[in-house]
Enzyme design. Structure first.
Site, PDB file in Angstrom:
ATOM      1  N   ASP A   1      36.461  43.502  37.195  1.00  0.00           N
ATOM      2  CA  ASP A   1      36.803  42.121  36.838  1.00  0.00           C
ATOM      3  C   ASP A   1      36.239  41.832  35.453  1.00  0.00           C
ATOM      4  OD1 ASP A   1      36.782  39.197  36.645  1.00  0.00           O
ATOM      5  OD2 ASP A   1      37.242  39.237  38.778  1.00  0.00           O
TER       6      ASP A   1
ATOM      7  N   HIS B   1      45.377  40.152  45.854  1.00  0.00           N
ATOM      8  CA  HIS B   1      44.238  40.896  45.319  1.00  0.00           C
ATOM      9  C   HIS B   1      43.012  40.670  46.176  1.00  0.00           C
ATOM     10  CE1 HIS B   1      43.968  36.915  43.402  1.00  0.00           C
ATOM     11  NE2 HIS B   1      42.677  37.141  43.225  1.00  0.00           N
ATOM     12  N   PHE B   2      42.096  41.615  46.092  1.00  0.00           N
ATOM     13  CA  PHE B   2      40.849  41.583  46.847  1.00  0.00           C
ATOM     14  C   PHE B   2      39.694  41.729  45.867  1.00  0.00           C
ATOM     15  CE2 PHE B   2      44.142  43.210  49.541  1.00  0.00           C
ATOM     16  CZ  PHE B   2      43.868  42.737  50.812  1.00  0.00           C
TER      17      PHE B   2
END
Length: 138
Positions: free
Chosen positions: A32, A101-102
């Protein structure tokens, strides 16, 4: 299917550079760029779908395997004490990018990161009534 207006489709396809941790024919796992904690990763299916509620069964099954593999790799590599797996479905649930998404978040004792909520309680018979309503939806 790819949505050309979706940032996560572009990331999953490799059209936007990212720190890729894992990739196969169906998924890409990236770091991320605005992490909640150091080591925060995102599991992205390459096919566009809005959320887990719209995913086909096969995709959902494969996603859980990639999530598990990612969580184990992060735990092994970073030696963290635990892992949070976060996944939101819909705006009311906190979803801001409408591509399934996870989030995989490594956790350490006393790391200061919190996912707060206020526990509630059920009134007399309320849990049983809700459970029955949900059971009939299966």
């Amino acid at each position: 299917m790819k949505d050309n207006n979706c940032i996560f489709c572009k990331l999953a396809a490799g059209d936007i550079p990212s720190n890729t941790l894992y990739e196969d024919g169906d998924f890409r796992v990236i770091m991320d760029i605005a992490p909640a904690v150091k080591g925060h990763a995102i599991v992205l299916p390459k096919q566009h779908m809005n959320d887990l509620l719209t995913a086909e069964d096969d995709t959902a099954k494969k996603a859980l395997l990639v999530v598990s593999k990612t969580a184990n790799a992060i735990k092994d590599a970073l030696g963290c004490d635990g892992i949070n797996v976060l996944q939101n479905n819909g705006k009311a649930a906190g979803q801001t990018v409408f591509h399934l998404h996870f989030h995989i978040l490594p956790r350490y004792k006393n790391d200061g990161f919190a996912i707060p909520w206020q526990p509630l309680s059920y009134g007399e018979g309320e849990a049983e009534a809700l459970a029955e309503k949900i059971r009939t939806a299966f």
